[in-house]
Design an enzyme around this catalytic site. Structure first.
Site, PDB file in Angstrom:
ATOM      1  N   GLU A 285       0.822  -1.205   0.000  1.00  0.00           N
ATOM      2  CA  GLU A 285       0.000   0.000   0.000  1.00  0.00           C
ATOM      3  C   GLU A 285       0.860   1.260   0.000  1.00  0.00           C
ATOM      4  O   GLU A 285       0.424   2.324  -0.443  1.00  0.00           O
ATOM      5  CB  GLU A 285      -0.920  -0.011   1.234  1.00  0.00           C
ATOM      6  N   HIS A 306       7.346 -26.859  -0.976  1.00  0.00           N
ATOM      7  CA  HIS A 306       6.700 -27.975  -1.660  1.00  0.00           C
ATOM      8  C   HIS A 306       5.580 -27.500  -2.573  1.00  0.00           C
ATOM      9  O   HIS A 306       4.771 -28.302  -3.037  1.00  0.00           O
ATOM     10  CB  HIS A 306       6.183 -28.980  -0.621  1.00  0.00           C
ATOM     11  N   LYS A 420     -14.202   0.586  -3.812  1.00  0.00           N
ATOM     12  CA  LYS A 420     -15.281   1.029  -2.917  1.00  0.00           C
ATOM     13  C   LYS A 420     -16.339   1.788  -3.721  1.00  0.00           C
ATOM     14  O   LYS A 420     -17.534   1.604  -3.513  1.00  0.00           O
ATOM     15  CB  LYS A 420     -14.728   1.947  -1.817  1.00  0.00           C
TER      16      LYS A 420
HETATM   17  O1  PA5 Z   1      -3.548   1.410   5.825  1.00  0.00           O
HETATM   18  C1  PA5 Z   1      -4.679   1.847   5.662  1.00  0.00           C
HETATM   19  O2  PA5 Z   1      -4.913   3.062   5.744  1.00  0.00           O
HETATM   20  C2  PA5 Z   1      -5.852   0.933   5.388  1.00  0.00           C
HETATM   21  O3  PA5 Z   1      -5.461  -0.393   5.271  1.00  0.00           O
HETATM   22  C3  PA5 Z   1      -6.851   1.031   6.517  1.00  0.00           C
HETATM   23  O4  PA5 Z   1      -6.223   0.677   7.705  1.00  0.00           O
HETATM   24  C4  PA5 Z   1      -8.052   0.121   6.291  1.00  0.00           C
HETATM   25  O5  PA5 Z   1      -8.652   0.441   5.066  1.00  0.00           O
HETATM   26  C5  PA5 Z   1      -9.069   0.270   7.407  1.00  0.00           C
HETATM   27  O6  PA5 Z   1      -9.465   1.602   7.544  1.00  0.00           O
HETATM   28  P1  PA5 Z   1     -10.209   2.114   8.820  1.00  0.00           P
HETATM   29  O7  PA5 Z   1      -9.335   1.929   9.995  1.00  0.00           O
HETATM   30  O8  PA5 Z   1     -10.502   3.550   8.545  1.00  0.00           O
HETATM   31  O9  PA5 Z   1     -11.482   1.292   8.949  1.00  0.00           O
END
Ligand code: PA5
Length: 443
Positions: A285, A306, A420
């Protein structure tokens, strides 16, 4: 204090030491940007000095909340996804007995929800909780993420049905934004105990905040030691006393520039499976943007030797590996002698199981290096809170540095919004009328 170590000797070949050294100036500038806030995404640098700035009183408060949940619940469900899930899961799995879920003395059991939208998963969880004294830790920084919101709606209703609304509210802890979001409003209205995720700490950098610390404390682990390990590593990294983070960032970027587009995090300890998942999110990310970035993958060896072993040894030569090597095991188990020796294993009699595992690791590293797969090596003295704290801070710092070397903003994630938008359009969420109309024409 013993500490985690890094070796890049088996990564050299595809790239030379001077290729790695050539990136030292940019790596050091990148580290400076993390501390002086002059780089991209500088409103999300709250994690940089977080360990050393975490007050002991916060850890004590978290421990008190954890103690109350441990006393009143036989099961605690942690609801969250992405950065609000993976850090806690990774640390708990790394420190737990592998069969904790089946042991009746290991109360409370810590379960997870909201990390998927599996109907059967949620049905079966709800069914399992029917006769359990359960509590809920609901974690969402935005307070509006669909997956955890659905899980929380279902489990909150179940808990209120079991206990009544007022009693249920005593067994729910919310970790969210200080002011914004639906979860904040609900928590304030229902009087839940809450903890705050600071605005300047992104989800995937939040494991050392209450997001990770409360579930880890509920599982019975020492959060003071976890923070102590991270704080020591923070200090060593930021003062330049330890250059592991910059060296790792330099090496992986040099390999990327030499055509190694995929990095595989390898462990030889099944307890580290979820550490690989946490690491994949952190690096994927943070770096996968602007059509750039190393693809982060992970394998659990020797299991995956394996299955994926063939590809890694012999497939397309666009990969490198980063091996997590745990020196000391918690327990000792030796292989016995067998008179008949029908399995032919008497040559191992008297040896520890870990000795065999270590030779599987060494043999694999040598074979993969011979096969054209550079190997970076991270040595972890043992799976303890202290060393996991060091490892977490090391990977976070290296990730920020590496993202800056790659010239991306390591602290945003614009790409995760696309699915989303489509999902809400398909589900006809109010406010998405135009998107709904457009998407319906495509299907
Ligand atoms: O790293 C990030 O920002 C995302 O992975 C969020 O943690 C994830 O989408 C969850 O978001 P939130 O804590 O707002 O529910």
């Amino acid at each position: 204090m013993k500490q985690i170590e890094l070796s890049i000797k088996n990564a050299l070949g595809t790239v030379s030491k001077s290729d790695v050294d050539a990136l030292k100036p940019v790596a050091q500038q990148s580290l400076a940007k993390l501390t002086d806030g002059s780089g991209l995404g500088n409103d999300f640098l709250g994690w940089v000095k977080l360990p050393s700035e975490t007050p002991s009183s916060l850890l004590d408060d978290i421990n008190a909340t954890a103690a109350s949940l441990r006393e009143n619940c036989d099961t605690v469900v942690v609801i969250g996804i992405g950065g609000s899930y993976l850090g806690a899961k990774a640390v708990i799995e790394a420190l737990s007995d592998s069969f904790a879920a089946y042991r009746h003395d290991a109360a409370p059991h810590v379960l997870f929800a909201g990390q998927n939208i599996g109907e059967d998963y949620l049905y079966e969880l709800s069914d399992y909780l029917k006769d359990k004294k359960f509590g809920i830790i609901v974690i969402s920084k935005s307070g509006t993420t669909t997956e955890p919101a659905i899980a929380f709606r279902l489990l909150k209703e179940q808990l209120e049905h079991q206990l009544g609304r007022q009693e249920a509210s005593k067994r729910i802890v919310a970790i969210t934004d200080a002011k914004r979001g639906a979860l904040r409003s609900l928590a304030d209205q229902e009087g839940y105990k809450t903890y705050v995720i600071a605005d300047n700490v992104g989800g995937r950098f939040s494991v050392l905040t209450p997001v990770g610390l409360l579930p880890i404390a509920v599982a019975g682990f020492d959060i003071h030691a976890l923070i102590e390990g991270a704080a020591a590593f923070e200090q060593a990294t930021l003062t330049g006393a330890n250059d592991m983070a910059t060296l790792y960032a330099q090496t992986r970027n040099a390999l990327y520039r030499a055509g190694k587009k995929t990095e595989i995090l390898v462990n030889y300890n099944p307890k580290l499976h979820y550490f690989g998942e946490w690491w994949k999110q952190l690096y994927g990310e943070s770096e996968g943007k602007d059509h750039k970035g190393i693809f982060p993958a992970a394998v659990d060896n020797s299991t995956d030797l394996h299955s994926m072993g063939q590809w890694i040894q012999d497939g397309e030569r666009t990969i490198f590996e980063t091996v997590l090597s745990v020196v000391d095991q918690k327990h000792e188990l030796r292989i016995g002698h067998d008179e008949a020796n029908l399995d032919g294993l008497n040559f191992l009699a008297g040896k520890r199981v870990d000795e065999v595992n270590k030779m599987a690791e060494l043999g694999t590293v040598l074979a993969h290096v011979d096969g054209g797969v550079p190997n970076i090596h991270i040595i972890i003295p043992a799976l303890t809170e202290l060393y996991l704290g060091q490892l977490i801070y090391f990977f976070e710092a290296a990730c920020g540095i590496s993202g800056y070397i790659l010239d991306v903003n390591p602290f945003n994630q614009p790409g995760v919004e696309a699915y989303k938008k489509n999902m809400f359009a398909l589900l006809e969420k109010p406010g998405y009328e135009a998107e709904t109309e457009a998407i319906k024409k495509r299907i």
